[in-house]
Write a protein that holds these residues in place. Structure first.
Motif: not given
Length: 326
Positions: A210-235
């Motif tokens: 069930k491997f999907s390169a698209e799903h993996l890319l979305i996951q990685l981008v999601g992790i980076l976006l969540l990190g940015a959201l945490f730092w710039m908004v939540l902090r």
């Protein structure tokens, strides 16, 4: 003729019996964990070592082997879901505390950031390579019906992931949380675990076709976006909470504690959605607050003791209940 109230009475009795066992389980877990924790300290070990041994002692490795009737009656009635959820809540709160305890200001120095990268690469590369080779050798004996490369990749990832909560708890017990060594070690361990969980998702997907390169890319981008959201908004919002939630005497208000816990759980839910363990949400919130000294001290005085003596032994015991060293 049917009597609905009889069915309701039976259900209520079953619920009371389930509650009875849960209360007995919690009492035994807390008592054994505290006793063995004190024993570990006397032997020069961190308290967490005694708590882990307590989990093994109450599981099939010891109690289940020497008193199987007692073990079955106390721990094997029901599906154990209550202990599991207690343990996960405790783990998330522990990671919040660990994030707050460590002094990440050390990472402002270039040499320390380089050290984090070097330790992360080393702690991933060697176990992954060694684990893959070990899995390749063990596969015929342990998993003859499983694809050899898939099994070897799983063993590699299993050995590559750091036990982040255990490491953090040990370093806190040894009072290394405010040191350069502590900040480098826990940062590298966190990066190691994030990469490890992504690799585990990839290995699982590949093994199940069930491997999907698209799903993996979305996951990685999601992790980076969540990190940015945490730092710039939540902090900034959390630091406002830190100023508002602590009174003039250094006490943590109940409203402040409630908001902080709710935010921590929401952060854990967000990381689950991204395919990494919920503890990273708690850890991330703690990291954002590491320099909010008044809030950290207020949490340590008011909330941390309850997490330490109640929630954490449940986590270690639940792990021990699923482990048979034989």
């Amino acid at each position: 003729m049917q009597f609905p109230f009889l069915a309701q009475t039976t259900q209520a009795h079953a619920a009371e019996q389930a509650l009875l066992h849960l209360l007995l389980q919690l009492a035994v877990i807390i008592a054994v964990a505290r006793w063995l924790g004190h024993l570990a300290i006397k032997l020069g070990q961190p308290r967490v070592v005694g708590e882990i041994l307590g989990g093994l002692a109450l599981g099939p490795s010891l109690l289940g082997g020497f008193a199987p009737g007692v073990f079955d009656w106390l721990f094997l009635r029901g599906d154990g879901a209550e202990l599991y959820y207690f343990s996960q809540v405790g783990l998330i709160l522990l990671m919040l505390q660990i994030g707050m305890e460590f002094d990440f200001s050390h990472l402002r120095e270039t040499k320390n950031r380089r050290a984090v990268v070097a330790v992360t690469l080393g702690s991933l590369t060697l176990p992954l390579l060694g684990g893959f080779g070990l899995g390749w050798v063990m596969q015929p004996a342990l998993a003859s019906g499983v694809d050899r490369s898939h099994f070897s990749a799983f063993v590699a990832v299993a050995l590559g992931i750091t036990a982040l909560p255990i490491l953090g708890r040990i370093m806190a017990d040894l009072q290394l949380t405010r040191t350069r060594l502590g900040s480098v070690a826990i940062s590298a361990a966190a990066l190691n675990d994030v990469v490890g969980w992504v690799l585990l998702a990839v290995v699982t997907a590949v093994a199940s076709a069930k491997f999907s390169a698209e799903h993996l890319l979305i996951q990685l981008v999601g992790i980076l976006l969540l990190g940015a959201l945490f730092w710039m908004v939540l902090r900034p919002l959390l630091h406002r909470l830190a100023r508002w939630g602590v009174d003039d005497h250094g006490g943590l208000s109940l409203d402040g504690a409630a908001i902080l816990v709710a935010v921590t759980f929401l952060a854990g839910a967000a990381t689950i959605q991204l395919g990494i363990f919920a503890i990273f949400g708690g850890f991330a919130v703690g990291v954002l607050l590491f320099d909010a000294n008044a809030l950290v001290e207020a949490w340590r005085n008011k909330i941390e003791p309850f997490v330490q003596f109640f929630f954490l032994p449940i986590f270690f015991t639940y792990t021990g209940l699923r482990t048979d060293v034989a």
